[in-house]
Design a protein around this motif. Structure first.
Motif, PDB file in Angstrom:
ATOM      1  N   TYR A   1     -12.420  26.019  17.218  1.00 36.04           N
ATOM      2  CA  TYR A   1     -12.520  25.578  15.831  1.00 36.04           C
ATOM      3  C   TYR A   1     -11.286  26.035  15.067  1.00 36.04           C
ATOM      4  O   TYR A   1     -10.714  27.087  15.352  1.00 36.04           O
ATOM      5  CB  TYR A   1     -13.765  26.173  15.162  1.00 36.04           C
TER       6      TYR A   1
ATOM      7  N   LEU B   1     -15.905  29.511  20.579  1.00 36.21           N
ATOM      8  CA  LEU B   1     -17.360  29.646  20.529  1.00 36.21           C
ATOM      9  C   LEU B   1     -17.933  29.293  21.886  1.00 36.21           C
ATOM     10  O   LEU B   1     -17.645  28.218  22.425  1.00 36.21           O
ATOM     11  CB  LEU B   1     -17.955  28.712  19.468  1.00 36.21           C
TER      12      LEU B   1
ATOM     13  N   GLY C   1     -15.943  25.934  23.028  1.00 36.40           N
ATOM     14  CA  GLY C   1     -15.235  25.076  22.077  1.00 36.40           C
ATOM     15  C   GLY C   1     -14.277  25.886  21.235  1.00 36.40           C
ATOM     16  O   GLY C   1     -14.314  27.118  21.222  1.00 36.40           O
TER      17      GLY C   1
ATOM     18  N   LEU D   1     -14.255  21.328  14.225  1.00 43.36           N
ATOM     19  CA  LEU D   1     -14.259  21.340  15.688  1.00 43.36           C
ATOM     20  C   LEU D   1     -13.012  20.628  16.207  1.00 43.36           C
ATOM     21  O   LEU D   1     -12.733  19.480  15.843  1.00 43.36           O
ATOM     22  CB  LEU D   1     -15.519  20.653  16.216  1.00 43.36           C
TER      23      LEU D   1
ATOM     24  N   LYS E   1     -12.629  26.698   3.353  1.00 43.98           N
ATOM     25  CA  LYS E   1     -13.158  25.461   3.949  1.00 43.98           C
ATOM     26  C   LYS E   1     -14.094  25.769   5.113  1.00 43.98           C
ATOM     27  O   LYS E   1     -14.048  26.846   5.702  1.00 43.98           O
ATOM     28  CB  LYS E   1     -12.008  24.577   4.452  1.00 43.98           C
ATOM     29  N   ALA E   2     -14.918  24.783   5.453  1.00 42.95           N
ATOM     30  CA  ALA E   2     -15.770  24.905   6.634  1.00 42.95           C
ATOM     31  C   ALA E   2     -14.923  24.756   7.898  1.00 42.95           C
ATOM     32  O   ALA E   2     -13.876  24.104   7.877  1.00 42.95           O
ATOM     33  CB  ALA E   2     -16.846  23.826   6.608  1.00 42.95           C
ATOM     34  N   PRO E   3     -15.365  25.348   8.981  1.00 42.13           N
ATOM     35  CA  PRO E   3     -14.660  25.167  10.254  1.00 42.13           C
ATOM     36  C   PRO E   3     -14.668  23.707  10.681  1.00 42.13           C
ATOM     37  O   PRO E   3     -15.555  22.932  10.329  1.00 42.13           O
ATOM     38  CB  PRO E   3     -15.464  26.025  11.233  1.00 42.13           C
TER      39      PRO E   3
ATOM     40  N   GLN F   1     -11.945  16.564  20.320  1.00 41.29           N
ATOM     41  CA  GLN F   1     -12.867  15.952  19.363  1.00 41.29           C
ATOM     42  C   GLN F   1     -12.177  14.742  18.726  1.00 41.29           C
ATOM     43  O   GLN F   1     -10.957  14.758  18.499  1.00 41.29           O
ATOM     44  CB  GLN F   1     -13.274  16.975  18.299  1.00 41.29           C
TER      45      GLN F   1
ATOM     46  N   GLN G   1     -10.205  26.844  11.038  1.00 39.45           N
ATOM     47  CA  GLN G   1     -10.733  27.051   9.694  1.00 39.45           C
ATOM     48  C   GLN G   1      -9.605  27.400   8.736  1.00 39.45           C
ATOM     49  O   GLN G   1      -8.845  28.332   8.986  1.00 39.45           O
ATOM     50  CB  GLN G   1     -11.797  28.157   9.657  1.00 39.45           C
TER      51      GLN G   1
ATOM     52  N   PHE H   1     -19.047  33.707  18.739  1.00 37.84           N
ATOM     53  CA  PHE H   1     -17.672  33.370  18.417  1.00 37.84           C
ATOM     54  C   PHE H   1     -16.735  34.502  18.835  1.00 37.84           C
ATOM     55  O   PHE H   1     -17.140  35.673  18.867  1.00 37.84           O
ATOM     56  CB  PHE H   1     -17.503  33.181  16.910  1.00 37.84           C
TER      57      PHE H   1
ATOM     58  N   TYR I   1     -14.136  20.620  22.609  1.00 36.17           N
ATOM     59  CA  TYR I   1     -15.434  21.006  23.160  1.00 36.17           C
ATOM     60  C   TYR I   1     -15.363  20.915  24.679  1.00 36.17           C
ATOM     61  O   TYR I   1     -14.454  20.276  25.231  1.00 36.17           O
ATOM     62  CB  TYR I   1     -16.567  20.143  22.594  1.00 36.17           C
TER      63      TYR I   1
ATOM     64  N   TYR J   1     -10.989  29.904  16.062  1.00 34.40           N
ATOM     65  CA  TYR J   1     -12.100  30.622  16.699  1.00 34.40           C
ATOM     66  C   TYR J   1     -12.545  29.887  17.955  1.00 34.40           C
ATOM     67  O   TYR J   1     -12.621  28.653  17.965  1.00 34.40           O
ATOM     68  CB  TYR J   1     -13.310  30.693  15.768  1.00 34.40           C
TER      69      TYR J   1
END
Lengths: 118, 106
Positions: free
Chosen positions: B36, B89, B34, B46, B42-44, B55, B38, B98, B49, B87
């Motif tokens: 991402y 993963l 997958g 998605l 902040k949070a990553p 997504q 970021q 990652f 996938y 990133y």
């Protein structure tokens, strides 16, 4: 909508312990696996641990095996990460994330900071 | 453990251009990958996938391809809001891993 709220971070001395929590809402928590991912200050993402929906299987990155324990309480919609024998290199923002398609983390919390320092 | 090598580590590209980010796995990972995005503080998020599945809610200018050990994330018609770190993963085997990230400036 999906919400994940981490708590329990803080400043702790090397060798000490900390317990992180992640409270989930907006989805059927008991039917999804959950991840912990961390990010050291100014660094990239590191996957830490995963627990399957019922807690029967758990997986860890090698650097935390034997020190960290992932667990969950499906009656409280809460995920945990017990951090023991903390090291300075464990300093990071810790994120919890819900399992999505293909097991990959899809929804993430905003993170909680763990700072290990003497 | 599977190592994920991402390139380039950073790049700067004009608005409207197309960019490709590459991720190479140290062994075959089928289509278990997958991507991402970021943004600072902040949070990553998605984006992609299973190598190429978008997504829900992600703009169609993001696409993924590849198989085995070599994978790419392509962003066509770059927008200013695409400035972020990206990133990959792998979720082929535990421990998941990652790539080291690609910082994109638009």
């Amino acid at each position: 909508q999906v919400q994940l709220v981490e708590s329990g971070g803080g400043v702790v001395q090397p060798g000490r312990s900390l317990r992180l929590s992640c409270e989930a809402s907006g989805f059927s928590f008991r039917t999804y696996g959950m991840h912990w991912v961390r990010q050291a200050p100014g660094k990239g993402l590191e996957w830490v641990a995963f627990i399957v929906y019922d807690g029967s299987d758990k997986y860890y990155v090698d650097s935390v095996k034997g020190r960290f324990t992932i667990s969950r309480d499906n009656s409280r919609n809460t995920l945990f990460l017990q951090l023991n024998s903390l090291r300075t290199e464990d300093t990071a923002v810790y994120y919890c994330a819900k399992e999505g398609n293909d097991v990959l983390p899809d929804y993430w919390g905003q993170g909680t900071l763990v700072a290990v320092s003497s | 453990a599977i190592q994920m090598t991402q390139s380039p580590s950073s790049l700067s590209t004009p608005v409207g251009d197309r960019v490709t980010i590459t991720c190479r796995a140290s062994q075959g990972i089928r289509n278990d990958l997958g991507w991402y995005q970021q943004k600072p503080g902040k949070a990553p998020k998605l984006l992609i996938y299973a190598v190429s599945s978008l997504q829900s809610g992600v703009p169609s200018r993001f696409s993924g391809s590849g198989s085995g050990t070599d994978f790419t994330l392509t962003i066509s018609s770059l927008q200013p809001e695409d400035s972020a770190t990206y990133y990959c993963l792998q979720d082929y085997s535990y421990p998941y891993s990652f790539g080291q990230g690609t910082k994109l400036e638009v």
